[in-house]
Design a protein around this motif. Structure first.
Motif, PDB file in Angstrom:
ATOM      1  N   ALA A  32       0.831  -1.212   0.000  1.00 16.14           N
ATOM      2  CA  ALA A  32       0.000   0.000   0.000  1.00 16.14           C
ATOM      3  C   ALA A  32       0.861   1.256   0.000  1.00 16.14           C
ATOM      4  CB  ALA A  32      -0.927  -0.012   1.216  1.00 16.14           C
ATOM      5  N   SER A  33       1.958   1.237   0.747  1.00 18.54           N
ATOM      6  CA  SER A  33       2.827   2.425   0.742  1.00 18.54           C
ATOM      7  C   SER A  33       3.459   2.629  -0.625  1.00 18.54           C
ATOM      8  CB  SER A  33       3.908   2.306   1.820  1.00 18.54           C
ATOM      9  OG  SER A  33       4.866   1.329   1.476  1.00 18.54           O
TER      10      SER A  33
ATOM     11  N   THR B 266       0.821   4.071  -3.005  1.00 17.40           N
ATOM     12  CA  THR B 266       0.634   5.502  -2.776  1.00 17.40           C
ATOM     13  C   THR B 266       1.786   6.310  -3.372  1.00 17.40           C
ATOM     14  OG1 THR B 266      -0.552   4.997  -0.737  1.00 17.40           O
ATOM     15  CG2 THR B 266       0.296   7.231  -0.981  1.00 17.40           C
TER      16      THR B 266
ATOM     17  N   ARG C 202       1.651   6.223  -7.195  1.00 16.82           N
ATOM     18  CA  ARG C 202       0.532   7.037  -7.670  1.00 16.82           C
ATOM     19  C   ARG C 202       0.936   8.513  -7.675  1.00 16.82           C
ATOM     20  NH1 ARG C 202      -3.545   7.095 -11.026  1.00 16.82           N
ATOM     21  NH2 ARG C 202      -4.608   9.012 -10.640  1.00 16.82           N
TER      22      ARG C 202
ATOM     23  N   TYR D 223       3.680   0.296 -10.004  1.00 16.54           N
ATOM     24  CA  TYR D 223       2.324   0.259  -9.457  1.00 16.54           C
ATOM     25  C   TYR D 223       1.679  -1.099  -9.735  1.00 16.54           C
ATOM     26  CZ  TYR D 223      -2.309   2.022  -8.256  1.00 16.54           C
ATOM     27  OH  TYR D 223      -3.519   2.222  -7.663  1.00 16.54           O
TER      28      TYR D 223
END
Length: 151
Positions: free
Chosen positions: A11-12, A15, A18, A129
């Motif tokens: 998840a990090s 982020t 992104r 990603y």
């Protein structure tokens, strides 16, 4: 290592990548912007932005491995964005005497954005990603299978 730490690491990275894609998109969108910032009464072209990343855990691989093997440490953390910096490279000079921002010699200062470099950065961020989405889905499937075993 906790149950969701693998997901937290992914998840990090999702982020951070992104944000990289957003910054690259802004660079591409402003590749022709000659009036981005007013400095001392004169317009300056858009200056390319760069995202700086760093691991949330500092140390060498050997240190992290020894901490994990000994059970003293927690070698998780993922990645974090430390800064969004301006690229200090000089602006491009383009001869266009009809441009409203041309100087007396007919040259216009254009942004220091190279579209090819931005596309490479965008592909890199996009692939990172996608890799993290795959990792996240693999972790999710492993947890689902583990729950099925427990039924």
């Amino acid at each position: 290592m906790g149950l969701f730490q693998g997901m937290n690491i992914s998840a990090s990275a999702l982020t951070a990548n992104r944000l990289r894609m957003d910054v690259v998109s802004a660079n591409i969108a402003n590749a022709q912007t000659t009036r981005a910032q007013l400095v001392n009464g004169q317009w300056q072209p858009y200056r390319r932005k760069l995202v700086e990343l760093r691991p949330q855990i500092q140390g060498s691989f050997r240190q992290m491995l020894s901490h994990q093997v000994s059970g003293r440490g927690d070698a998780t953390g993922g990645v974090a964005v430390t800064a969004i910096r301006h690229d200090p490279s000089p602006f491009k000079l383009v001869y266009d005497p009809d441009h409203p921002d041309a100087n007396q010699d007919g040259y216009v200062q254009m942004p220091n954005v190279d579209i090819v470099r931005e596309m490479v950065d965008l592909m890199s961020a996009s692939r990172a990603y996608e890799a993290n989405v795959t990792t996240l889905n693999a972790a999710k499937q492993m947890y689902m299978k583990a729950m099925e075993i427990g039924k």
